[in-house]
Motif scaffolding. Structure first.
Motif, PDB file in Angstrom:
ATOM      1  N   LEU A 295       0.838  -1.205   0.000  1.00 49.69           N
ATOM      2  CA  LEU A 295       0.000   0.000   0.000  1.00 49.69           C
ATOM      3  C   LEU A 295       0.875   1.259   0.000  1.00 49.69           C
ATOM      4  CD1 LEU A 295      -3.088   0.548   2.288  1.00 49.69           C
ATOM      5  CD2 LEU A 295      -1.314   2.279   2.156  1.00 49.69           C
ATOM      6  N   LEU A 296       1.864   1.306   0.896  1.00 46.92           N
ATOM      7  CA  LEU A 296       2.733   2.483   0.994  1.00 46.92           C
ATOM      8  C   LEU A 296       3.563   2.670  -0.274  1.00 46.92           C
ATOM      9  CD1 LEU A 296       3.896   2.021   4.698  1.00 46.92           C
ATOM     10  CD2 LEU A 296       2.405   3.834   3.829  1.00 46.92           C
ATOM     11  N   ASN A 297       4.001   1.564  -0.863  1.00 45.75           N
ATOM     12  CA  ASN A 297       4.830   1.661  -2.066  1.00 45.75           C
ATOM     13  C   ASN A 297       4.022   2.012  -3.315  1.00 45.75           C
ATOM     14  OD1 ASN A 297       7.154   1.102  -0.675  1.00 45.75           O
ATOM     15  ND2 ASN A 297       7.195  -1.074  -1.196  1.00 45.75           N
ATOM     16  N   HIS A 298       2.701   1.888  -3.242  1.00 50.77           N
ATOM     17  CA  HIS A 298       1.856   2.251  -4.385  1.00 50.77           C
ATOM     18  C   HIS A 298       1.323   3.684  -4.300  1.00 50.77           C
ATOM     19  CE1 HIS A 298       1.965  -1.979  -5.543  1.00 50.77           C
ATOM     20  NE2 HIS A 298       1.369  -1.639  -6.667  1.00 50.77           N
ATOM     21  N   LEU A 299       1.616   4.383  -3.203  1.00 51.60           N
ATOM     22  CA  LEU A 299       1.220   5.784  -3.130  1.00 51.60           C
ATOM     23  C   LEU A 299       1.963   6.581  -4.207  1.00 51.60           C
ATOM     24  CD1 LEU A 299       1.341   6.404   0.740  1.00 51.60           C
ATOM     25  CD2 LEU A 299      -0.701   6.173  -0.675  1.00 51.60           C
ATOM     26  N   PRO A 300       1.315   7.563  -4.846  1.00 45.59           N
ATOM     27  CA  PRO A 300       1.979   8.349  -5.904  1.00 45.59           C
ATOM     28  C   PRO A 300       2.896   9.434  -5.333  1.00 45.59           C
ATOM     29  CG  PRO A 300      -0.250   9.139  -5.595  1.00 45.59           C
ATOM     30  CD  PRO A 300      -0.105   7.954  -4.668  1.00 45.59           C
ATOM     31  N   VAL A 301       3.448   9.153  -4.157  1.00 41.09           N
ATOM     32  CA  VAL A 301       4.357  10.092  -3.479  1.00 41.09           C
ATOM     33  C   VAL A 301       5.459   9.272  -2.807  1.00 41.09           C
ATOM     34  CG1 VAL A 301       2.554  11.797  -3.036  1.00 41.09           C
ATOM     35  CG2 VAL A 301       3.029  10.037  -1.326  1.00 41.09           C
ATOM     36  N   ASP A 302       6.553   9.951  -2.460  1.00 37.15           N
ATOM     37  CA  ASP A 302       7.607   9.330  -1.646  1.00 37.15           C
ATOM     38  C   ASP A 302       7.434   9.810  -0.215  1.00 37.15           C
ATOM     39  OD1 ASP A 302       8.630   8.369  -4.006  1.00 37.15           O
ATOM     40  OD2 ASP A 302      10.180   9.903  -4.172  1.00 37.15           O
ATOM     41  N   ILE A 303       7.489   8.884   0.746  1.00 35.26           N
ATOM     42  CA  ILE A 303       7.422   9.297   2.145  1.00 35.26           C
ATOM     43  C   ILE A 303       8.622   8.739   2.897  1.00 35.26           C
ATOM     44  CG2 ILE A 303       4.917   9.554   2.192  1.00 35.26           C
ATOM     45  CD1 ILE A 303       4.716   6.886   3.595  1.00 35.26           C
ATOM     46  N   THR A 304       9.115   9.525   3.838  1.00 30.11           N
ATOM     47  CA  THR A 304      10.225   9.122   4.694  1.00 30.11           C
ATOM     48  C   THR A 304       9.864   9.524   6.123  1.00 30.11           C
ATOM     49  OG1 THR A 304      11.838   9.503   2.916  1.00 30.11           O
ATOM     50  CG2 THR A 304      12.695   9.384   5.161  1.00 30.11           C
ATOM     51  N   PHE A 305      10.137   8.634   7.080  1.00 25.18           N
ATOM     52  CA  PHE A 305       9.824   8.943   8.476  1.00 25.18           C
ATOM     53  C   PHE A 305      11.107   8.988   9.296  1.00 25.18           C
ATOM     54  CE2 PHE A 305       8.859   7.579  12.876  1.00 25.18           C
ATOM     55  CZ  PHE A 305       8.079   8.679  13.244  1.00 25.18           C
ATOM     56  N   ILE A 306      11.247  10.070  10.072  1.00 25.42           N
ATOM     57  CA  ILE A 306      12.393  10.302  10.952  1.00 25.42           C
ATOM     58  C   ILE A 306      11.865  10.317  12.379  1.00 25.42           C
ATOM     59  CG2 ILE A 306      14.245  11.918  11.527  1.00 25.42           C
ATOM     60  CD1 ILE A 306      13.468  13.116   8.591  1.00 25.42           C
ATOM     61  N   ASP A 307      12.463   9.541  13.292  1.00 23.33           N
ATOM     62  CA  ASP A 307      11.916   9.467  14.651  1.00 23.33           C
ATOM     63  C   ASP A 307      12.306  10.677  15.506  1.00 23.33           C
ATOM     64  OD1 ASP A 307      14.499   9.100  15.640  1.00 23.33           O
ATOM     65  OD2 ASP A 307      14.269   6.963  16.053  1.00 23.33           O
ATOM     66  N   GLN A 308      11.947  10.629  16.780  1.00 20.35           N
ATOM     67  CA  GLN A 308      12.155  11.775  17.675  1.00 20.35           C
ATOM     68  C   GLN A 308      13.635  12.071  17.920  1.00 20.35           C
ATOM     69  OE1 GLN A 308      10.882   8.870  18.571  1.00 20.35           O
ATOM     70  NE2 GLN A 308      11.944   8.105  20.406  1.00 20.35           N
ATOM     71  N   ASP A 309      14.502  11.101  17.616  1.00 19.09           N
ATOM     72  CA  ASP A 309      15.945  11.299  17.789  1.00 19.09           C
ATOM     73  C   ASP A 309      16.635  11.635  16.469  1.00 19.09           C
ATOM     74  OD1 ASP A 309      15.909  10.682  20.574  1.00 19.09           O
ATOM     75  OD2 ASP A 309      15.722   8.559  20.055  1.00 19.09           O
ATOM     76  N   ASP A 310      15.844  12.019  15.462  1.00 19.15           N
ATOM     77  CA  ASP A 310      16.348  12.420  14.137  1.00 19.15           C
ATOM     78  C   ASP A 310      16.930  11.253  13.344  1.00 19.15           C
ATOM     79  OD1 ASP A 310      15.724  14.894  15.136  1.00 19.15           O
ATOM     80  OD2 ASP A 310      17.795  15.540  15.422  1.00 19.15           O
ATOM     81  N   VAL A 311      16.544  10.021  13.698  1.00 24.17           N
ATOM     82  CA  VAL A 311      17.053   8.836  13.005  1.00 24.17           C
ATOM     83  C   VAL A 311      16.053   8.397  11.935  1.00 24.17           C
ATOM     84  CG1 VAL A 311      17.722   6.411  13.266  1.00 24.17           C
ATOM     85  CG2 VAL A 311      18.374   8.085  15.011  1.00 24.17           C
ATOM     86  N   VAL A 312      16.548   8.122  10.723  1.00 29.41           N
ATOM     87  CA  VAL A 312      15.684   7.665   9.632  1.00 29.41           C
ATOM     88  C   VAL A 312      15.232   6.241   9.940  1.00 29.41           C
ATOM     89  CG1 VAL A 312      15.501   7.212   7.164  1.00 29.41           C
ATOM     90  CG2 VAL A 312      16.932   9.103   7.972  1.00 29.41           C
ATOM     91  N   ARG A 313      13.918   6.034  10.010  1.00 27.20           N
ATOM     92  CA  ARG A 313      13.373   4.728  10.360  1.00 27.20           C
ATOM     93  C   ARG A 313      12.683   4.025   9.190  1.00 27.20           C
ATOM     94  NH1 ARG A 313      16.316   3.019  14.312  1.00 27.20           N
ATOM     95  NH2 ARG A 313      16.351   4.429  16.109  1.00 27.20           N
ATOM     96  N   TYR A 314      12.224   4.805   8.212  1.00 33.52           N
ATOM     97  CA  TYR A 314      11.468   4.169   7.120  1.00 33.52           C
ATOM     98  C   TYR A 314      11.410   5.096   5.914  1.00 33.52           C
ATOM     99  CZ  TYR A 314       7.501   2.736   4.268  1.00 33.52           C
ATOM    100  OH  TYR A 314       6.713   2.392   3.212  1.00 33.52           O
TER     101      TYR A 314
END
Length: 410
Positions: A295-314
């Motif tokens: 589902l997330l990979n079929h979105l027509p956008v790129d998303i990136t999530f950074i946690d509360q410690d500024d670490v890239v998680r997804y």
């Protein structure tokens, strides 16, 4: 030199702490304007040969005034290379995976040979012809060479996005930050040369200045990579990490040439487990992990999530990503995923989100053939606690081209 060095006997030291102290003082002397020949003489007398481990412990940024003019920073970085040239000890290793066709370092070295050949046999030759006569033909030939050299961005991007994160994992930051900044100087200079040649107005001196910098620094970068960066990475990275780098290199691309073969290491323990078929129960539904990823990979956008410690998680992994992302960024701080010159912008935005000053921030830029809309959202829990930042990137060219109406029934 410092009083510490002056009071020592004129001989090299083997004490690790003393050597690191002297190395740091040597670079401080460079920054303070000491003559390069004098500094190099002290280096030869007190250090002699230097190891990549010692270089990895130097953090030039701690001693470098960020307010210095760009030209001065470039000059100092060039002097760093002059100090080390011919003095780096080659590590002794039982095996040499970099000699195996397809290994990432083997490919990097192949690219360096192609880059060096382009510089020596074409760029340098056509640049000298241009200096003798700035005819339309000579301008065109040099511009053609510069367009080929633009391909170096892929080489630098793979280095920055695939090798640097693993070095940081092992606590090695100084050389990577330093090298990324020089990469950006080179990229900017190549683009500047292309623009100046495309719009040539007879100012031969400006072209000469930027071309001299490109030729010198591209050549210096090859030396830095092959004598410092690659040996450092080969000493620290595991085979599984090199397999991941080789696997993800295609996504960024290659410069002037490509891998000589598909690398198949003798021992490969890379865990390629399929996604679990477990389920995630949410407030508004139930999805398997596989369904959620698709589902997330079929979105027509790129998303990136950074946690509360500024670490890239997804990050999502759709078919047409706008900006390159590799799995190596997972677990890396977002500050170290950006060029040094733009880190302050990232930090200011995150600080505004954490303090509650802002909840969103939008940017829109022209990137290659796309008009890119970049949105950042502070992600907060029900009680308002900051838990991270969501980056949302979309090519809005197709949306801007819409007019009229198209109803579902039509």
């Amino acid at each position: 030199m410092s009083e510490f060095i002056n009071n020592r006997e004129l001989k090299t030291t083997t004490n690790p702490i003393e050597r690191l102290t002297i190395l740091r003082q040597i670079f401080k002397d460079l920054y303070n304007g000491k003559n390069i020949n004098e500094v190099k003489a002290h280096f030869d007398a007190f250090i002699g040969k230097v190891t990549v481990e010692e270089i990895s412990q130097l953090k030039h940024e701690e001693m470098l005034d960020s307010d210095l003019p760009v030209e001065e920073i470039q000059r100092l970085y060039s002097l760093h290379t002059d100090i080390f040239r011919g003095s780096i000890e080659t590590p002794t290793r039982n095996n040499r995976p970099e000699d195996e066709p397809g290994h990432p370092v083997h490919t990097f070295i192949l690219e360096n040979k192609a880059i060096d050949q382009l510089i020596q046999s074409r760029v340098q030759v056509n640049y000298e012809k241009f200096l003798q006569e700035d005819s339309e033909e000579n301008i065109y030939k040099l511009l053609e060479d510069i367009n080929l050299l633009l391909d170096i961005d892929k080489h630098y991007s793979r280095k920055e996005n695939l090798i640097f994160p693993y070095l940081e994992k092992y606590g090695i930051y100084g050389p990577t930050n330093n090298m990324w900044r020089i990469d950006d100087f080179i990229r900017d200079s190549i683009k500047e040369a292309r623009q100046k040649l495309s719009e040539y107005d007879g100012d031969k001196q400006t072209i000469a200045s930027v071309m001299n910098f490109i030729i010198q620094e591209v050549t210096n970068m090859i030396y830095r990579e092959e004598n410092i960066l690659f040996p450092m990475a080969l000493q620290n990275l595991t085979e599984d990490e090199w397999v991941k780098i080789a696997h993800e290199s295609d996504e960024i691309g290659f410069c002037l040439t490509g891998p000589a073969n598909v690398w198949k290491p003798e021992r490969n323990h890379l865990d390629e487990k399929a996604i679990s078929e477990g389920y995630i129960k949410m407030e508004t539904g139930l999805l398997s992990l596989k369904q959620l990823e698709l589902l997330l990979n079929h979105l027509p956008v790129d998303i990136t999530f950074i946690d509360q410690d500024d670490v890239v998680r997804y990050f999502s992994h759709g078919k047409e990503r706008i900006f390159a992302r590799t799995k190596a960024v997972i677990g890396r701080t977002v500050q170290n995923c950006h060029p040094p010159r733009s880190v302050h912008v990232v930090e200011e935005l995150l600080e505004d989100f954490k303090s509650g000053k802002k909840d969103t921030e939008d940017f829109y830029i022209k990137f290659r053939d796309k008009y890119v809309y970049i949105r950042y959202f502070a992600v907060r829990a029900e009680n308002g606690e900051y838990v991270g930042t969501l980056e949302f990137t979309q090519n809005i060219d197709p949306i801007q081209a819409i007019n009229g109406e198209k109803r579902i029934l039509s």
